[in-house]
Design a protein around this motif. Structure first.
Motif, short mmCIF file in Angstrom:
data_model
loop_
_atom_site.label_atom_id
_atom_site.label_comp_id
_atom_site.label_asym_id
_atom_site.label_seq_id
_atom_site.Cartn_x
_atom_site.Cartn_y
_atom_site.Cartn_z
N LEU A 149 41.42 125.36 27.32
CA LEU A 149 41.98 125.67 28.63
C LEU A 149 43.09 124.68 28.99
CD1 LEU A 149 41.49 127.78 30.91
CD2 LEU A 149 40.17 126.00 32.08
N ALA A 150 42.89 123.43 28.64
CA ALA A 150 43.93 122.42 28.90
C ALA A 150 45.19 122.72 28.09
CB ALA A 150 43.40 121.03 28.56
N TYR A 151 45.02 123.21 26.86
CA TYR A 151 46.18 123.56 26.04
C TYR A 151 46.92 124.76 26.65
CZ TYR A 151 48.96 124.75 21.92
OH TYR A 151 49.98 125.03 21.05
N ILE A 152 46.17 125.76 27.09
CA ILE A 152 46.79 126.90 27.76
C ILE A 152 47.54 126.43 28.99
CG2 ILE A 152 46.31 129.02 29.07
CD1 ILE A 152 43.94 129.46 27.13
N GLY A 153 46.94 125.54 29.75
CA GLY A 153 47.60 125.01 30.95
C GLY A 153 48.89 124.28 30.61
N TRP A 154 48.88 123.50 29.53
CA TRP A 154 50.11 122.81 29.12
C TRP A 154 51.20 123.80 28.74
CZ3 TRP A 154 52.82 122.72 24.47
CH2 TRP A 154 53.86 121.77 24.42
N LEU A 155 50.85 124.84 27.98
CA LEU A 155 51.81 125.87 27.62
C LEU A 155 52.36 126.57 28.87
CD1 LEU A 155 49.95 127.47 24.57
CD2 LEU A 155 52.05 126.12 24.46
N ALA A 156 51.48 126.87 29.81
CA ALA A 156 51.89 127.59 31.02
C ALA A 156 52.78 126.73 31.91
CB ALA A 156 50.65 128.05 31.78
N ARG A 157 52.60 125.42 31.85
CA ARG A 157 53.44 124.54 32.68
C ARG A 157 54.82 124.32 32.06
NH1 ARG A 157 48.42 122.09 33.51
NH2 ARG A 157 48.68 120.78 31.65
N THR A 158 54.94 124.47 30.76
CA THR A 158 56.19 124.16 30.08
C THR A 158 56.99 125.40 29.70
OG1 THR A 158 55.01 124.06 27.96
CG2 THR A 158 55.31 121.99 29.16
N ARG A 159 56.40 126.58 29.87
CA ARG A 159 57.06 127.84 29.52
C ARG A 159 56.76 128.88 30.58
NH1 ARG A 159 54.97 128.07 23.17
NH2 ARG A 159 56.01 126.17 22.48
#
Length: 230
Positions: A149-159
């Motif tokens: 979930l943290a990885y998805i959040g990082w992707l969603a914040r940067t793209r």
């Protein structure tokens, strides 16, 4: 008209149903309980896994990745800029990388153990692995979902979307797996607002409606499952 051999809570099957929905293609879903290992099903896919797509005039298409490629090659050009697998090689590599992340890594570490222990085992005979869920397996999967979930959040914040500027197979794969375990209440949404906001966008798409309308007798959906403003 396609026929899709699937299970309603098989995450890879949900992924293919979302693709078909995004393309506006008619499909007849037929539930397949893979643990029964039906001879007719094994002839279509000797691996014994769902999903399997059937259409007139072509061999049965087994497996999420193969079906996704088939649908892109057959229908991708028709939707133009809404194509779910981009045409440029760098973008295609990133989409396929993330597809594999969710359909393989997330599946192995999170969605498969949770769905198997909490849903499939209810319907499996004891001699083939049915029975009460193993709490250690569930506990490990619930721990694993946090870093995903943290990885998805990082992707969603940067793209804008997980793989880039627009919706792709990567978003549908991630959302499909999350939806299966969100039904069970096993996604700690409060831990990442960016991931939660991204999922709310995907979940609000028309292609998601058939998934959200399915309920399993004896296993009520979590509070967040159908709530678009969760």
């Amino acid at each position: 008209m396609f026929t899709l051999l699937h299970h309603p809570f098989c995450p890879q099957s949900r992924f293919i149903r979302l693709i078909l929905g995004e393309h506006g293609l008619d499909v007849r879903p037929v539930e397949e309980r893979v643990w029964e290992r039906r001879e007719a099903f094994l002839r279509l896919n000797p691996a014994g896994t769902t999903p399997v797509l059937i259409a007139e005039g072509i061999p049965a298409v087994p497996g999420a990745a193969i079906i996704a490629d088939y649908l892109d090659e057959t229908y991708g050009e028709r939707v133009g800029e809404r194509r779910l697998l981009p045409t440029s090689m760098p973008e295609r590599i990133e989409v396929r990388r993330l597809m594999a992340w969710f359909n393989e890594k997330f599946f192995e570490e999170v969605s498969s153990p949770l769905v198997t222990e909490r849903i499939y085992k209810r319907f499996m005979a004891e001699e083939i692995g049915g029975g009460p869920p193993e709490t250690d397996v569930i506990r490990a999967a619930r721990t694993n979902v946090r870093y995903h979930l943290a990885y998805i959040g990082w992707l969603a914040r940067t793209r804008n979307y997980l793989a880039g500027d627009r919706l792709t197979y990567a978003d549908l794969a991630a959302a499909a797996h999350l939806s299966a375990i969100d039904y069970l209440g096993d996604v700690p949404w409060a831990e990442d607002e960016a991931a939660k906001a991204w999922y709310a966008r995907i979940k609000s798409r028309p292609s998601f409606r058939p998934l959200l309308s399915e309920w399993l007798a004896g296993v009520p959906a979590s509070r967040t499952y159908v709530d678009l403003d969760f």
